[in-house]
Write an enzyme that holds these catalytic residues in place. Structure first.
Site, PDB file in Angstrom:
ATOM      1  N   HIS A 122       0.813  -1.168   0.018  1.00 38.16           N
ATOM      2  CA  HIS A 122      -0.074  -0.010   0.141  1.00 38.16           C
ATOM      3  C   HIS A 122       0.874   1.267   0.022  1.00 38.16           C
ATOM      4  CE1 HIS A 122      -3.893   1.693   1.463  1.00 38.16           C
ATOM      5  NE2 HIS A 122      -3.179   2.830   1.114  1.00 38.16           N
TER       6      HIS A 122
ATOM      7  N   HIS B 107       1.014   5.258  -2.360  1.00 31.61           N
ATOM      8  CA  HIS B 107       0.666   5.924  -3.658  1.00 31.61           C
ATOM      9  C   HIS B 107       1.626   6.607  -4.376  1.00 31.61           C
ATOM     10  CE1 HIS B 107      -3.848   5.769  -2.028  1.00 31.61           C
ATOM     11  NE2 HIS B 107      -3.170   5.536  -1.057  1.00 31.61           N
TER      12      HIS B 107
ATOM     13  N   ASP C 178       1.334   9.052  -6.082  1.00 33.44           N
ATOM     14  CA  ASP C 178       1.189  10.430  -6.035  1.00 33.44           C
ATOM     15  C   ASP C 178       1.426  11.211  -4.410  1.00 33.44           C
ATOM     16  OD1 ASP C 178      -1.075   9.232  -5.764  1.00 33.44           O
ATOM     17  OD2 ASP C 178      -2.439  10.880  -6.073  1.00 33.44           O
TER      18      ASP C 178
ATOM     19  N   GLY D 220      -9.782   7.770  -1.772  1.00 28.96           N
ATOM     20  CA  GLY D 220     -10.481   9.170  -1.547  1.00 28.96           C
ATOM     21  C   GLY D 220     -11.251   9.062  -0.379  1.00 28.96           C
TER      22      GLY D 220
ATOM     23  N   HIS E  40      -9.891   0.736  -0.197  1.00 28.46           N
ATOM     24  CA  HIS E  40      -9.520   1.414   1.148  1.00 28.46           C
ATOM     25  C   HIS E  40     -10.870   1.559   2.107  1.00 28.46           C
ATOM     26  CE1 HIS E  40      -6.188   3.620  -0.879  1.00 28.46           C
ATOM     27  NE2 HIS E  40      -5.717   4.295   0.031  1.00 28.46           N
TER      28      HIS E  40
ATOM     29  N   GLU F 227     -10.704   3.263   7.559  1.00 29.65           N
ATOM     30  CA  GLU F 227      -9.691   4.231   7.796  1.00 29.65           C
ATOM     31  C   GLU F 227     -10.295   5.595   8.585  1.00 29.65           C
ATOM     32  OE1 GLU F 227      -7.870   6.063   4.479  1.00 29.65           O
ATOM     33  OE2 GLU F 227      -6.264   6.829   5.610  1.00 29.65           O
TER      34      GLU F 227
ATOM     35  N   ASP G 275       1.639   4.071   2.966  1.00 25.74           N
ATOM     36  CA  ASP G 275       0.712   4.860   2.257  1.00 25.74           C
ATOM     37  C   ASP G 275       1.409   6.045   1.624  1.00 25.74           C
ATOM     38  OD1 ASP G 275      -1.942   5.198   2.103  1.00 25.74           O
ATOM     39  OD2 ASP G 275      -2.411   6.272   3.750  1.00 25.74           O
TER      40      ASP G 275
HETATM   41  O1  LIG Z   1      -4.965   7.000   2.955  1.00 27.95           O
HETATM   42  C1  LIG Z   1      -5.467   7.425   2.321  1.00 27.95           C
HETATM   43  N1  LIG Z   1      -7.007   7.195   2.065  1.00 27.95           N
HETATM   44  C2  LIG Z   1      -8.111   7.452   0.972  1.00 27.95           C
HETATM   45  N2  LIG Z   1      -7.617   7.917   0.077  1.00 27.95           N
HETATM   46  C3  LIG Z   1      -6.071   8.132  -0.263  1.00 27.95           C
HETATM   47  C4  LIG Z   1      -5.238   7.747   0.670  1.00 27.95           C
HETATM   48  N3  LIG Z   1      -4.065   8.303   0.499  1.00 27.95           N
HETATM   49  C5  LIG Z   1      -4.323   8.695  -0.832  1.00 27.95           C
HETATM   50  N4  LIG Z   1      -5.172   8.574  -1.281  1.00 27.95           N
HETATM   51  C6  LIG Z   1      -6.034   9.052  -2.425  1.00 27.95           C
HETATM   52  O2  LIG Z   1      -5.570   8.296  -3.366  1.00 27.95           O
HETATM   53  C7  LIG Z   1      -5.430   8.820  -4.599  1.00 27.95           C
HETATM   54  C8  LIG Z   1      -4.524   8.359  -5.604  1.00 27.95           C
HETATM   55  O3  LIG Z   1      -3.254   7.521  -5.442  1.00 27.95           O
HETATM   56  C9  LIG Z   1      -4.448  10.220  -4.188  1.00 27.95           C
HETATM   57  O4  LIG Z   1      -4.534  11.116  -5.217  1.00 27.95           O
HETATM   58  C10 LIG Z   1      -5.410  10.369  -2.745  1.00 27.95           C
HETATM   59  O5  LIG Z   1      -6.515  11.214  -3.263  1.00 27.95           O
HETATM   60 ZN   LIG Z   2      -4.032   4.693   0.830  1.00 29.42          ZN
END
Ligand SMILES: O=c1[nH]cnc2c1ncn2[C@@H]1O[C@H](CO)[C@@H](O)[C@H]1O
Ligand SMILES: [Zn+2]
Length: 384
Positions: free
Chosen positions: A24, A26, A28, A189, A216, A219, A310
């Site tokens: 896990h 991201h 970005d 998101g 997701h 959380e 994350d």
């Molecule tokens: O921890 C999280 N929980 C929910 N959404 C997330 C988390 N971290 C990032 N993103 C979302 O996932 C998109 C794609 O990578 C990111 O742009 C962010 O909006």
């Molecule tokens: Zn995440």
């Protein structure tokens, strides 16, 4: 003299060298701050916070404190800046290559990195072009890692944004690029108000195609979200899932007896992988401190818990850093680290034979070597 081998906590340096598996992360949420500044300059993006003018270190600190808000919604606002500079093929290749390179340098041998293709279309790229650029970047990063003497294998997870309405399209994309670098699907998101059941068509499509997905859940919102992700959507894994703790009662008398509710029992019995992300959870308010993070109890109860980053940029973290916190807090040993790592590898979305080979040929030998190091230390006194 005792002949027992020591089972002490690993040093930060051993933690870094230990083979690690990451499910896990991201794309970005893991850019190098210096890269953000350069890409913003090249692309003419002038929306970066003022801190960027003072250099990469200041921008780095800005991301961490802006994400440190206690709410998932505020945390997610910071992604506007990283996505803004990830809108061309060249930028995506660069960010993905650096991601693979950075993870490999940190001792990660297997990673599934996720991104939402729909967030990278502002300058005219197609969804396909986004996926192809990121995969090209990962291959480039794997090559650079090899040249540096590191080994890593990176797979892509395609994320759909849960507030949007493109999940089926992204699921189809993930299916089309299966075996071409994409190993699965995810939704991310804001969680509250956007239940995963809004995207049932996407999940049903993937199930019919025998494909894999994580969601997701648990959380920013609790048990109903986890329940929906598993029992309505059929998720293979839970992104976070940390709030499963709400279905676990620990008696506050001397017995400390633990009782699992139906959902927690199901998650444990079915070996549903939990993609736990301790530092991220402290920032979004899902846990108050490392010591109070449910990972301690979940590990004791033998849930299929895994350790993840994350968002390395927003949390100022790395896999080694996550493990350092856990080792310090829970006095984890190399055996514990290996347990989390094998859990992650068992839960990966690549084929079973490849997972097994990664466990038996890379992970276990790596830990065995680290566990034997005490034998060769310079003086007998250092050996204990
Ligand atoms: O921890 C999280 N929980 C929910 N959404 C997330 C988390 N971290 C990032 N993103 C979302 O996932 C998109 C794609 O990578 C990111 O742009 C962010 O909006
Ligand atoms: Zn995440």
């Amino acid at each position: 003299m005792t002949s027992e081998t020591p089972n002490t906590s690993p040093s930060p340096e051993q933690i870094r060298r230990a083979p690690k598996a990451l499910l896990h992360d991201h794309l970005d949420g893991g850019l190098r701050p210096g890269t953000i500044i350069e890409l913003a300059r090249e692309s003419g993006y002038d929306g970066l916070p003022d801190a960027a003018a003072e250099g990469a270190d200041r921008l780095d600190a800005w991301f961490r404190s802006a994400a440190d808000s206690g709410s998932l919604e505020r945390y997610l606002e910071t992604f506007a800046h990283t996505c803004a500079v990830m809108q061309t093929r060249e930028a995506l290749i660069r960010v993905a290559a650096e991601c693979a390179e950075d993870l490999a340098a940190d001792g990660v041998v297997y990673a599934e990195v996720r991104f939402a293709p729909e967030q990278h279309l502002e300058k005219g790229l197609s969804l396909e072009e986004v996926v192809e650029a990121v995969n090209e970047g990962f291959r480039e990063g794997e090559r650079r890692a090899r040249a540096d003497g590191n080994r890593i294998r990176v797979g892509s997870l395609l994320t759909a944004m849960r507030h949007a309405a493109r999940a089926l399209e992204i699921a189809e994309l993930a299916n089309r690029y299966r075996d071409l670098g994409v190993v699965g699907f995810d939704i991310a998101g804001a969680e509250a108000g956007f239940p995963p059941t809004r995207h049932l068509d996407a999940f049903e499509f993937l199930k019919r195609e025998n494909n894999h997905f994580t969601i997701h859940a648990g959380e920013g919102f609790g048990l109903p979200s986890i329940w929906q992700a598993l029992q309505w959507c059929g998720a293979d894994r839970l992104g976070h899932g940390v709030r499963i703790i709400d279905d676990i009662q620990v008696a506050d008398d001397h017995s400390g007896e633990v009782t699992l509710g139906r959902l927690a029992s199901y998650v444990r019995d079915k070996r549903i992988p939990l993609e736990l992300c301790p530092s991220s959870n402290l920032q979004t308010g899902a846990a108050a401190s490392y010591a109070e993070h449910p990972i301690g109890l979940l590990r004791k109860l033998h849930f299929r818990a895994t350790v993840n980053t994350d968002n390395r940029l927003m949390s100022g973290t790395s896999m080694s850093n996550e493990f350092e916190h856990l080792v310090k807090t829970f006095r984890y040993t190399l055996d514990d680290m290996q347990w989390f790592t094998v859990n992650a590898m068992k839960s990966a979305f690549i084929p079973f034979d490849e997972r097994l080979a990664m466990i038996n040929e890379v992970i276990k030998p790596g830990y065995a070597e680290l566990k034997a190091e005490w034998l060769f230390q310079a003086s007998p006194s250092e050996r204990r």
